[in-house]
Design an enzyme around this catalytic site. Structure first.
Site, PDB file in Angstrom:
ATOM      1  CG  HIS A 100      -0.196   0.187   2.545  1.00  0.00           C
ATOM      2  ND1 HIS A 100       0.499  -0.848   3.151  1.00  0.00           N
ATOM      3  CD2 HIS A 100      -0.039   1.261   3.369  1.00  0.00           C
ATOM      4  CE1 HIS A 100       1.037  -0.422   4.281  1.00  0.00           C
ATOM      5  NE2 HIS A 100       0.734   0.857   4.433  1.00  0.00           N
ATOM      6  CG  ASP A 102       1.464   5.173   4.762  1.00  0.00           C
ATOM      7  OD1 ASP A 102       1.136   3.980   4.918  1.00  0.00           O
ATOM      8  OD2 ASP A 102       2.578   5.628   5.090  1.00  0.00           O
ATOM      9  CG  HIS A 254       5.015   1.118   3.047  1.00  0.00           C
ATOM     10  ND1 HIS A 254       4.532   2.310   2.548  1.00  0.00           N
ATOM     11  CD2 HIS A 254       4.380   0.953   4.240  1.00  0.00           C
ATOM     12  CE1 HIS A 254       3.664   2.828   3.389  1.00  0.00           C
ATOM     13  NE2 HIS A 254       3.543   2.019   4.429  1.00  0.00           N
ATOM     14  NE  ARG A 269       2.250   5.841   9.383  1.00  0.00           N
ATOM     15  CZ  ARG A 269       1.201   5.175   8.892  1.00  0.00           C
ATOM     16  NH1 ARG A 269       1.392   4.064   8.196  1.00  0.00           N
ATOM     17  NH2 ARG A 269      -0.024   5.600   9.083  1.00  0.00           N
TER      18      ARG A 269
HETATM   19  C1  SIN Z   1       3.147   1.164   7.712  1.00  0.00           C
HETATM   20  O1  SIN Z   1       3.487   2.316   7.936  1.00  0.00           O
HETATM   21  O2  SIN Z   1       2.282   0.900   6.887  1.00  0.00           O
HETATM   22  C2  SIN Z   1       3.817   0.037   8.479  1.00  0.00           C
HETATM   23  C3  SIN Z   1       5.214  -0.199   8.022  1.00  0.00           C
HETATM   24  C4  SIN Z   1       5.912  -1.226   8.892  1.00  0.00           C
HETATM   25  O3  SIN Z   1       5.354  -1.667   9.907  1.00  0.00           O
HETATM   26  O4  SIN Z   1       7.040  -1.594   8.563  1.00  0.00           O
END
Ligand code: SIN
Length: 278
Positions: A100, A102, A254, A269
């Protein structure tokens, strides 16, 4: 501008590790400019052996733009802009555990995100990244022409992604369970800083093409979801204590690998405000 950073690619498609910088410090403008350049050139950048507090995480993020809250789940106590990405020992699904970009269901999706490792499993829990500029470039001229006028509709409630955030929503939802965020964006988006074309659909949030039904859109969308995450467009980052990833959310996707059942993984994050894709 000083050239103080040690920049090492980790894969052919995208991703560099950057050494020679301590992100806990108030960095000179020249160093911030070099980091921004590296992000635009390589789409995801990684730092090792950093020791930063939530306040330092926020201060670093703010050098690159306005920080924004995640719309669906409450942030860390006292730090609403820090989203805790967690999988507990007994849980089977990991937050955002599929390819995805974000929150593309927002009218102005984030330009980037900075993820700090706080607690890691003994092994596993790597994160994959994919280069959406390369994914667009690799399409035939015929497919590029077909996609150029199309718009994609993103929604926040596709079941495959909703289930990955369910546990966190139970702890601290910011929205009603049945509320749905929706936004429509060009399928091919011109990067506002580099001018490069980006394939801007993703399997977690894009549900259809504007003016078409889900069923009519599905065959072409499924093809694009498969195409855009081909191994040669990706890199894989192995987290260690003190690791930080900073991705360009406009030009990448990612996918955190869910291969550490029975162990806890905690990340922090911060997302940075972006523009309306055009
Ligand atoms: C995310 O921000 O979507 C999660 C990324 C992760 O947990 O490595």
């Amino acid at each position: 501008m000083s050239q103080s950073l040690d920049i090492r690619p980790i894969a052919g498609a995208l991703g560099v590790e950057i050494g020679g910088v301590d992100l806990s410090r108030d960095l000179p403008d020249g160093t911030i400019a070099e980091i921004r350049r590296a992000l635009l050139d390589h789409l995801v950048i990684f730092f090792r052996d950093q020791d930063i507090t939530p306040d330092q995480h926020l201060a670093f993020a703010r050098r690159f733009g306005e920080t924004v809250e995640y719309p669906l789940v409450k942030g860390l106590e006292g730090y609403p802009e820090i989203t805790t990405i967690v999988k507990l020992e007994h849980e089977k699904l990991n937050f955002g555990g599929l390819w995805h970009a974000d929150t593309t269901y927002l009218e102005e999706p984030p330009m980037g995100a900075i993820l700090v490792a706080r607690e890691l499993p003994p092994c596993g829990g790597d994160t994959l990244f994919a280069n959406m500029v390369m994914a667009h470039e690799a399409l035939s001229e015929g497919m590029k022409n077909l996609l150029a006028p199309l718009k994609g509709v993103s929604v926040s409630n596709l079941p495959k992604v909703t289930q990955t955030r369910q546990a966190r929503m139970e702890e601290g939802a910011k929205t009603a369970p049945d509320s749905v965020l929706t936004a429509t964006h060009p399928v091919v988006y011109t990067h506002p800083d580099t001018g490069r074309k980006i394939l801007y659909v993703n399997g977690a949030h894009t549900c259809r093409f504007e003016g078409m039904s889900d069923e009519e859109s599905a065959p072409l969308l499924e093809y694009l979801f498969e195409h855009q995450t081909r191994p040669e467009f990706t890199c894989r980052f192995r987290w260690e204590p003190g690791s930080i990833a900073f991705w360009d959310n406009r030009a990448t996707q990612h996918n955190p690998v869910n291969d550490y059942h029975g162990h806890k993984r905690v990340m922090h994050r911060i997302t940075l405000a972006g523009d309306r894709p055009s």
